[in-house]
Each structure stands twice: as structure tokens, then as C-alpha cells.
Design a protein around this motif. Structure first.
Motif, short mmCIF file in Angstrom:
data_model
loop_
_atom_site.label_atom_id
_atom_site.label_comp_id
_atom_site.label_asym_id
_atom_site.label_seq_id
_atom_site.Cartn_x
_atom_site.Cartn_y
_atom_site.Cartn_z
N ALA A 196 22.70 32.46 14.14
CA ALA A 196 23.37 31.43 13.35
C ALA A 196 24.41 30.66 14.15
O ALA A 196 24.64 29.48 13.90
CB ALA A 196 24.03 32.08 12.13
N TYR A 197 25.03 31.31 15.12
CA TYR A 197 26.08 30.66 15.90
C TYR A 197 25.51 29.61 16.86
O TYR A 197 26.07 28.52 17.02
CB TYR A 197 26.90 31.70 16.67
CG TYR A 197 27.61 32.64 15.72
CD1 TYR A 197 28.87 32.33 15.21
CD2 TYR A 197 27.01 33.83 15.31
CE1 TYR A 197 29.51 33.18 14.32
CE2 TYR A 197 27.64 34.68 14.42
CZ TYR A 197 28.89 34.35 13.92
OH TYR A 197 29.51 35.19 13.02
N ASP A 213 22.68 28.10 16.38
CA ASP A 213 22.19 27.03 15.52
C ASP A 213 23.32 26.08 15.13
O ASP A 213 23.17 24.85 15.18
CB ASP A 213 21.55 27.62 14.26
CG ASP A 213 20.99 26.55 13.34
OD1 ASP A 213 20.04 25.84 13.74
OD2 ASP A 213 21.51 26.42 12.21
N ASN A 214 24.46 26.62 14.76
CA ASN A 214 25.58 25.78 14.38
C ASN A 214 26.14 25.00 15.57
O ASN A 214 26.63 23.88 15.42
CB ASN A 214 26.69 26.61 13.75
CG ASN A 214 27.78 25.73 13.14
OD1 ASN A 214 27.55 25.03 12.16
ND2 ASN A 214 28.97 25.76 13.73
N GLN A 224 24.53 23.55 17.78
CA GLN A 224 23.78 22.31 17.94
C GLN A 224 24.41 21.17 17.15
O GLN A 224 24.50 20.03 17.63
CB GLN A 224 22.32 22.50 17.52
CG GLN A 224 21.57 23.57 18.30
CD GLN A 224 21.54 23.33 19.79
OE1 GLN A 224 21.56 22.19 20.27
NE2 GLN A 224 21.49 24.41 20.56
N GLN A 225 24.88 21.46 15.95
CA GLN A 225 25.53 20.43 15.14
C GLN A 225 26.84 19.97 15.79
O GLN A 225 27.18 18.79 15.79
CB GLN A 225 25.79 20.96 13.73
CG GLN A 225 24.54 21.41 13.00
CD GLN A 225 23.50 20.32 12.89
OE1 GLN A 225 23.82 19.16 12.61
NE2 GLN A 225 22.24 20.67 13.13
N VAL A 226 27.57 20.93 16.34
CA VAL A 226 28.83 20.60 17.01
C VAL A 226 28.56 19.72 18.24
O VAL A 226 29.26 18.72 18.47
CB VAL A 226 29.58 21.88 17.41
CG1 VAL A 226 30.83 21.56 18.22
CG2 VAL A 226 29.96 22.69 16.16
N ARG A 265 24.80 34.60 20.88
CA ARG A 265 25.84 34.21 19.94
C ARG A 265 27.23 34.28 20.57
O ARG A 265 28.13 33.53 20.20
CB ARG A 265 25.80 35.10 18.70
CG ARG A 265 25.98 36.60 18.96
CD ARG A 265 26.09 37.38 17.66
NE ARG A 265 25.60 38.76 17.82
CZ ARG A 265 25.94 39.76 17.03
NH1 ARG A 265 26.76 39.55 16.02
NH2 ARG A 265 25.45 40.96 17.22
N SER A 291 27.63 31.03 22.49
CA SER A 291 27.67 29.88 21.58
C SER A 291 28.95 29.82 20.77
O SER A 291 29.52 28.74 20.57
CB SER A 291 26.46 29.94 20.64
OG SER A 291 25.25 29.86 21.37
N GLU A 310 31.59 26.79 20.44
CA GLU A 310 31.91 26.28 19.11
C GLU A 310 33.42 26.28 18.87
O GLU A 310 33.98 25.31 18.36
CB GLU A 310 31.22 27.13 18.05
CG GLU A 310 31.49 26.69 16.62
CD GLU A 310 30.93 27.67 15.60
OE1 GLU A 310 30.87 27.30 14.42
OE2 GLU A 310 30.56 28.79 15.99
N ALA A 367 34.46 22.57 18.16
CA ALA A 367 34.35 22.22 16.75
C ALA A 367 35.57 21.46 16.26
O ALA A 367 35.46 20.62 15.36
CB ALA A 367 34.12 23.48 15.91
#
Length: 356
Positions: free
Chosen positions: A50-51, A53-54, A56-58, A252, A255, A259, A263
């Protein structure tokens, strides 16, 4: 015989800081907190967590909707993977003689990546279209490695910074020759902080195709990322990362550090502080008779020339490195945790040693 019992204990004085490298600094407390947050329980390995994956948005919030991040262990790994991704087996990379990929990576781009580096002299560490043209030829000559990529560093190995217009001009020139552009961004945050622009202004908005994004020098415990900005420029990134031994099973923990930095504004706060301490150091050094600052102080590095014996005595009090020992050139680096007191104490010691 039972093995001796040992306890984890501190083996250094946390109040001691030097000016050798921003790699000497520890991890920022907010990064450590993020690592603890990601710990516990199970997450899918090899980047399916999940980390990651997130992240990528950041990354897309900084570098645009087509950007994709591939976390790796370290900066050399990021550069080797990125450069392989945009070259053929017969390809070559044009870079400055002083570039990290040429000077400080133990030949990894050439020995591990199988790349030929075509270097050009750049007194301030920065390439120009004219300098690129010294090596940008011979594409149809089977006796010469084919120039396929221009690699620049932001900030450069000499602490100088490209403006957005300079990067745009380089990218346009390289693309006109059919070459791609790689940016070594181990200190991209410092350059963006100096210029007061978003990181995208220095990368995808200027035409950069692929980026090595730094984390370790800006407060991470470990970990960088290859960021693909131009999806048409690369292929098989996942395979290249694994082949190059840069695929983390517990990704993770890489990542979540990136993040934590990206972020919000931690990346900018850390870089801005390090840059500010370098400016304070440069101002103090300029007041010391007999010490010469060699390059514009535009990021978190100060390059200076002073008597060799003074440097040797000063090194017994503070850690730093010679850059060109024969010439008496040294490099002083500031980090996110460098304090004003650190700088002022160092400048006072420099004055004492110069007066001896």
C-alpha cells in the motif's frame, strides 16, 4: 560456551556534526516516525504494498500524471538503472567530467550498466549545448559508441545549479539529436529550494525524460527512486531494476520514507535549511583572509581553497574531505541537521588555524 550478552547502545556522540557529507546525517525524525508507522503486520513484498502504491500518487503530484516511481536502494543504483533504461547495448552517455556517474560510482555505469561515458570538461559542473556537441557525433560510425543520452546533475557535483531555462535548452538540443536526457537528482530538492520553484519545473516541464530522485541526502535513512517522466523513452523498467539488484523485497520501507519527505513539505524544509547553512558558512569563510571560495554557493556545498597544512589541522577537529588535495581544494557540506552553532564554531576554528 554461551555467547556474551550485548545490548544495543549508542556508539557515537549525537551532538558531534561535521562538514564531510550530507550522507553523514541521520534520518529525519519525521522519516523515522513514518518507518515505524509502516512497520507491523504483513504487506505484499516487492512493491505490491500500500505504501508504494500511495507513493505513485505523491510522485505524480510533483512530476505530472504520467510519472512513475521505481524505488531503489541507493543513488548509484538509481543512476545505473535509469541510464540502462534509456540506452541500447551500444549506447553512450554524454556527461561532465566531474559528474558523479563518472567520478564517484566506481565505474558502475560502465561495468554494471555496460555503458560508455563520453565526458566533456565543464569548469562549473554544468553542461551547455556547445559542450554536448563535443561528443554528440558519430551516430552511424560502428567504431564509436553511439551517443544516446545526455546526463546532467541538479545540483551539480560542484554545488552549482542549472536554471529551468538552461535545462530546457539542453533537453531541446539533446532531443533534436535524437538523444534522451537523464537527470541525477540526488540533490534536486536543494536546487529547487535555491531557485524557489517546484521540482517539476526542473524536470518534466523542462523536457527531462528520466530522473534519479534522491532521498538519502535529504533526510531519508536509505532509498532513492528512478522516476520515469517520459513513458515512451523507456521499457522494461521492472526487469532492469531486478537485473541490477535494486529490487527491495520489503519495499514499503523505502517508499514510506519518500512519501514522508514528499507528501508535504519536509523535502523543501530540509533542503532549504541545508542551503541556508551553506550560505552562512560561505559568508563566514569569505571574511577569513587567505581562504578562497571556488564556486558559486548555490546549494548545500561550499568549495574552498586554503593552505594544505591548515586543512589537515582543521580535519582533526571537524570531518571534511579534500576535493583536490594537490591544489589544496576542500569541500564542506551542510545537511538538514546542521545548526548555526555548528557553522559558527567551524568558522571560528578555521580562523584560529589560519592565524597559526
Amino acid at each position: 560456551m554461551n555467547p556474551p550478552k550485548t545490548d544495543a547502545r549508542r556508539h557515537h556522540d549525537p551532538e558531534v556534526r561535521g562538514f564531510a557529507s550530507d550522507n553523514y546525517a541521520g534520518a529525519h525524525p519525521e522519516v523515522l516516525a513514518a518507518l515505524a508507522l509502516a512497520n507491523g503486520g504483513h504487506q505484499v513484498a516487492y512493491g505490491e504494498d500500500a505504501y508504494t502504491d500511495n507513493l505513485q500518487q505523491v510522485i505524480r503530484s510533483h512530476f505530472g500524471p504520467t510519472a512513475e516511481a521505481f524505488p531503489v536502494f541507493n543513488g548509484t543504483g538509481a543512476n545505473v538503472v535509469a541510464l540502462q533504461a534509456v540506452t541500447d547495448r551500444w549506447g553512450a552517455v554524454i556527461c561532465a567530467e566531474s559528474a558523479h556517474i563518472n567520478v564517484d560510482e566506481c565505474g558502475a555505469p560502465e561495468r554494471v550498466g555496460g555503458l560508455k561515458l563520453l565526458t566533456v570538461p565543464a569548469p562549473d559542473g554544468k553542461l551547455t549545448p556547445e559542450l554536448i556537441d563535443r561528443q554528440a557525433y558519430g551516430w552511424d560510425d560502428e567504431h564509436r559508441a553511439m551517443p544516446q543520452v545526455v546526463s546532467i546533475a541538479q545540483a551539480t557535483e560542484l554545488g552549482t545549479v542549472y536554471t529551468p531555462d538552461e535545462i530546457r535548452a539542453l533537453c531541446e538540443h539533446a532531443h533534436a539529436h535524437g538523444m534522451k536526457v537523464h537527470l541525477d537528482g540526488s540533490r534536486l530538492a536543494n536546487a529547487a529550494a535555491t531557485l524557489n520553484v517546484p521540482m517539476r519545473t526542473l524536470t518534466n516541464a523542462a523536457g527531462v525524460d528520466i530522473l534519479s530522485l534522491g532521498g538519502t541526502k535529504n533526510g531519508a535513512l536509505f532509498g532513492e527512486a528512478v522516476v520515469v517522466l517520459n513513458q515512451d523513452a523507456v521499457s522494461h523498467m521492472k526487469h532492469l531494476r531486478k537485473l541490477s539488484m535494486q529490487l527491495a523485497s520489503k519495499m514499503r520501507f523505502v517508499s514510506v520514507q519518500l512519501e514522508a519527505l514528499l507528501a508535504r513539505d519536509l523535502w523543501l524544509r530540509n533542503a532549504g535549511h541545508a542551503n541556508g547553512m551553506a550560505q552562512r558558512l560561505a559568508e563566514g569563510v569569505r571574511a577569513v583572509h587567505g581562504v578562497e571560495i571556488l564556486h558559486p554557493v548555490q546549494a548545500n556545498a561550499v568549495f574552498a581553497r586554503l593552505p594544505h597544512d591548515v586543512s589537515e589541522r582543521l580535519q582533526k577537529r571537524f570531518r571534511f574531505y579534500f576535493w583536490d588535495e594537490a591544489a589544496g581544494d576542500v569541500r564542506w557540506m551542510c545537511a538538514f541537521d546542521t545548526t548555526e552553532e555548528d557553522v559558527d564554531t567551524f568558522v571560528a576554528a578555521l580562523k584560529e588555524e589560519m592565524a597559526r
